[in-house]
Design an enzyme around this catalytic site. Structure first.
Site, short mmCIF file in Angstrom:
data_model
loop_
_atom_site.label_atom_id
_atom_site.label_comp_id
_atom_site.label_asym_id
_atom_site.label_seq_id
_atom_site.Cartn_x
_atom_site.Cartn_y
_atom_site.Cartn_z
N ASP A 57 0.83 -1.21 0.00
CA ASP A 57 0.00 0.00 0.00
C ASP A 57 0.86 1.25 0.00
O ASP A 57 2.09 1.18 0.18
CB ASP A 57 -0.95 -0.02 1.21
CG ASP A 57 -0.29 -0.52 2.49
OD1 ASP A 57 0.95 -0.53 2.55
OD2 ASP A 57 -1.01 -0.91 3.42
N ASP B 110 -8.33 -1.88 13.76
CA ASP B 110 -9.70 -2.07 13.28
C ASP B 110 -9.82 -3.29 12.36
O ASP B 110 -10.82 -3.46 11.67
CB ASP B 110 -10.20 -0.81 12.55
CG ASP B 110 -9.33 -0.43 11.34
OD1 ASP B 110 -8.42 -1.21 10.99
OD2 ASP B 110 -9.57 0.64 10.76
N HIS C 62 -7.84 -4.08 9.78
CA HIS C 62 -7.43 -3.95 8.37
C HIS C 62 -6.16 -4.75 8.07
O HIS C 62 -5.34 -5.00 8.95
CB HIS C 62 -7.26 -2.47 7.96
CG HIS C 62 -6.08 -1.76 8.54
ND1 HIS C 62 -6.19 -0.53 9.16
CD2 HIS C 62 -4.76 -2.06 8.59
CE1 HIS C 62 -4.99 -0.12 9.55
NE2 HIS C 62 -4.11 -1.04 9.21
N GLU D 54 -9.83 -1.08 4.91
CA GLU D 54 -10.52 -0.74 6.15
C GLU D 54 -11.86 -1.49 6.23
O GLU D 54 -12.31 -2.07 5.23
CB GLU D 54 -10.76 0.78 6.19
CG GLU D 54 -9.48 1.62 6.21
CD GLU D 54 -8.76 1.60 7.56
OE1 GLU D 54 -8.80 0.57 8.27
OE2 GLU D 54 -8.14 2.63 7.91
C1 F6R Z 1 1.23 -1.46 6.15
C2 F6R Z 1 0.01 -2.17 6.28
C3 F6R Z 1 -0.86 -2.10 7.47
C4 F6R Z 1 -0.11 -2.41 8.76
C5 F6R Z 1 -1.05 -2.32 9.96
C6 F6R Z 1 -0.35 -2.61 11.26
O1 F6R Z 1 1.83 -1.71 4.90
O2 F6R Z 1 -0.33 -2.83 5.35
O3 F6R Z 1 -1.91 -3.02 7.33
O4 F6R Z 1 0.43 -3.69 8.68
O5 F6R Z 1 -1.59 -1.03 10.01
O6 F6R Z 1 0.61 -1.63 11.49
P1 F6R Z 1 1.68 -1.81 12.65
O7 F6R Z 1 2.52 -2.96 12.27
O8 F6R Z 1 2.47 -0.53 12.62
O9 F6R Z 1 0.93 -2.02 13.91
#
Ligand code: F6R
Length: 258
Positions: A66, A134, A136, A141
């Protein structure tokens, strides 16, 4: 879905790095899916150490999940910049084989479709994932179609607040992103979810044991034939069947790899 409850975050990173290193050392043209955020950083640190000890990524390709929309090219928090700084620039993976969404294209919808085709054509062997508070994955989302492809999405307030730690202010966190869809992510051959710490306990329980629902986008992993969920004891706290997962891993046949 194989759930591995490891004693500590260090053990989670060791196991994840082992999965990636095996793919890189056994496949002719390995394609690794890279996540950003905090969860995979200890895994990248181990892979960098293994590279310094001789593991080559010269024949590998990588795709990112992403990207924020609205940050200048090369912004320190753009996910392409982050993944280069934290990982790719510290190994010998050729940077021209690091693929990421082009969020600066005049026709963003066409650019999303192009990126989706790139990911499908490459064929991801191992995709690393983190999970948002949440539920994702990528930046899909709640409410995301379970068969979605790469497209533009709007971040929830919760995700923007969670990610504000990387920016000077909350207002500086972009609202829009491009993300591989849940269908795109599900095309990878092996999905490896990494989650450690108390803030991941509820989303992990919903993902593993809750109903499959767009309200918890990560629950789409229940449909995938090869998912490894690597979590520490704290992130396992809300799992009803934790005892069974522990028992299963303890009795894993020696010939069967993660
Ligand atoms: C980032 C991504 C997100 C993160 C998620 C958890 O490329 O795809 O889905 O993996 O927001 O983020 P952290 O690891 O910072 O808790």
């Amino acid at each position: 879905m194989e759930v591995v409850i490891a004693p500590s975050p260090d053990d989670v990173a060791d196991l994840a790095a082992g999965i990636v290193a095996r793919a890189v050392s056994t496949l002719d043209t390995p394609v690794i899916g890279l996540a950003t955020g905090s969860s995979p950083l200890p895994t990248y640190a181990r892979l960098i150490a293994q590279h310094r000890a001789g593991l080559s990524f010269a024949h590998a390709s990588a795709v990112t999940l992403d990207e924020y929309v609205g940050l200048a090219d090369g912004h320190p928090e753009s996910y392409r910049t982050v993944i280069r700084r934290e990982f790719v620039d510290q190994i010998d993976l050729p940077v021209e084989r690091l693929h990421s969404p082009d969020v600066h294209a005049a026709d963003l919808a066409a650019s999303c479709s192009d990126y989706d085709r790139t990911v499908v054509d490459l064929g991801v062997d191992v995709q690393l994932l983190g999970i948002g508070g949440d539920g994702h994955i990528g930046f899909n989302e709640p409410g995301s179609s379970l068969s979605s492809r790469t497209r533009i999405k709007t971040l929830t307030d919760q995700t923007r607040t969670d990610n504000a730690r990387f920016f000077d202010t909350l207002d500086a966190v972009p609202r829009h992103v491009v993300t591989q869809g849940l269908g795109t992510i599900s095309d990878a051959r092996h999905l490896v979810m990494l989650a450690t710490g108390g803030s991941k306990a509820l989303p992990i329980a919903e993902m593993v044991e809750g109903p499959v629902s767009a309200s918890c986008p990560a629950s789409v992993l229940q449909f995938h034939p090869h998912v490894t969920v690597l979590i520490d004891e704290v992130a396992a706290h809300e799992l009803v069947h934790a005892g069974h997962y522990r028992e299963t891993y303890r009795n894993k046949p020696s010939w069967q790899q993660l």
